[in-house]
Design a protein around this motif. Sequence first.
Motif, PDB file in Angstrom:
ATOM      1  N   ASN A 276       0.825  -1.202   0.000  1.00  0.00           N
ATOM      2  CA  ASN A 276       0.000   0.000   0.000  1.00  0.00           C
ATOM      3  C   ASN A 276       0.860   1.254   0.000  1.00  0.00           C
ATOM      4  O   ASN A 276       1.936   1.268   0.604  1.00  0.00           O
ATOM      5  N   GLN A 343      -6.526   0.804  -7.061  1.00  0.00           N
ATOM      6  CA  GLN A 343      -6.526  -0.610  -6.646  1.00  0.00           C
ATOM      7  C   GLN A 343      -6.129  -1.496  -7.813  1.00  0.00           C
ATOM      8  O   GLN A 343      -6.588  -1.285  -8.926  1.00  0.00           O
ATOM      9  N   ARG A 344      -5.232  -2.421  -7.537  1.00  0.00           N
ATOM     10  CA  ARG A 344      -4.791  -3.400  -8.543  1.00  0.00           C
ATOM     11  C   ARG A 344      -4.473  -4.659  -7.763  1.00  0.00           C
ATOM     12  O   ARG A 344      -4.183  -4.598  -6.581  1.00  0.00           O
ATOM     13  N   LEU A 348      -2.691  -1.602  -3.183  1.00  0.00           N
ATOM     14  CA  LEU A 348      -3.643  -0.519  -2.909  1.00  0.00           C
ATOM     15  C   LEU A 348      -2.876   0.781  -2.818  1.00  0.00           C
ATOM     16  O   LEU A 348      -1.690   0.782  -2.478  1.00  0.00           O
TER      17      LEU A 348
END
Length: 446
Positions: A276, A343-344, A348
């Motif tokens: 993230n 988002q992938r 994040l």
Amino acid sequence: MKTVITYGIFDLFHYGHERLLERAKQLGDRLIVGVTTDQYAIERGKLCVVDSLQTRMEHVRSCPWVDEVIVEDHPGQKAEDIRRYHADILAMGDDWLGKFDVLESLCQVVYLPRTPNISSSVLRNGRFPFLRVGMIGAGRIADRFVKEAGFVHGLQIACVFHPRPDSSASLQRFLASHTSIIKVRTLEKLFDQTDAVYIATPHGSHYSYAKAALVAGKHVLCEKPLCFSRAQAEELFAIAEKNGLVLMEAVKTAYCPGFLRLCAVAQSGFIGEIVNVESCFTRLTPPGCREWNDYQQGGSFTELGSYILLPIVKLLGTEDASVMFQSVRNENGLDLFTKVLVQRDGHLAAGKCGLGAKAEGDLVISGTRGYLYAEAPWWKTHYFELRGEDPAYKKRFACEFEGDGLRYEIADFLYRIQGHPGRDMRLTREESIWMAGVMEQFLEKR
Ligand code: C2G
């Protein structure tokens, strides 16, 4: 056995360097030479070193007087080396006169006369023509750009074009404080007198000015955001490639030593897999400023979005991702504060930016084994920490960030135009195109 130690960048190795090393050796029996790394040279303000560290070390090593070559990569290393190698003498050229007297408590310090009329910067300018830069726009950043360009050898700001040459107060102020820069009344004139163009105009005009300059065969450094559509960005980079030109988006953070170090640490496994990224940049901006007057492309995200997107695209890449926006708007529909959520699979990211609301401007990069924390102003990266589960564990990283930090992007621009490899990864074509795509989505959804 008398040990002598000396240091240098030794870029574009020349007889001045040779003579210094020969005379240094004559002071003792063994000569150790410390060669400055690229990163440390940049941190010391030497922004345009041409030869790689490898090449520079080979040149030094090829001298018969040199017994050992080491790398110099951090402040204070000379004192450590003098102790480690039991050096009896530190020898430096007299352009450093007095600068290392403090080390006389550790060894003898000798300043040798510098060889006149030869230097790496003279050779550099001889090898590469002076770059004539034209500016389009004369607003707030244009002034800082000229000041920062003064730290980059090999280029000169020649002239400035402004769409309202007779009525612009900012242009008058700009010309009054930069008397060597001439005003030109047409873009054609600007292109006639320059090799490269710096675009510092309101966001919505970046695409058309960049296209005009690239079509005219000029290298382009364009303020962020480069443009507001993926297709436009792809078109600009395609023209640049076809014409063998450099096109760079001026997100200054991308080129500064500290941010480069932060990304390298983040991607080298210290924090495990990056999961993230959270970035925030707010700058309260009073009503009446240009950011609030442009109802089409004004507001927080178009002004600050490039900064908060930078660590996201650098660390999570440019593959497709779902991108969502949440904004608080003013009466004109412009965003006072915007959150962008990316988002992938397995990754994040969240960015926050605001010209109309304040927040903690920090950057947090979370991984499966720890995280990196950089406080405000991380976009002028000069300090960050590696942290883990144990709150007491903090590995600190401090980096140079000189002046307004525009010198790093300007040096990279020149460096790339001179054809030197290795700096085009700092903000790639794909990353700029991805950011233009996100800007496009934001304006569509607005
Ligand atoms: N030198 C010289 N005559 C010249 C050019 C350089 O005697 N015409 C000397 C310098 O004084 C220095 C050495 O050659 O002692 C290396 O010079 P540079 O490569 O320019 O390195 P510099 O920026 O001086 O780096 O931490 C100290 C630095 O590493 C020194």
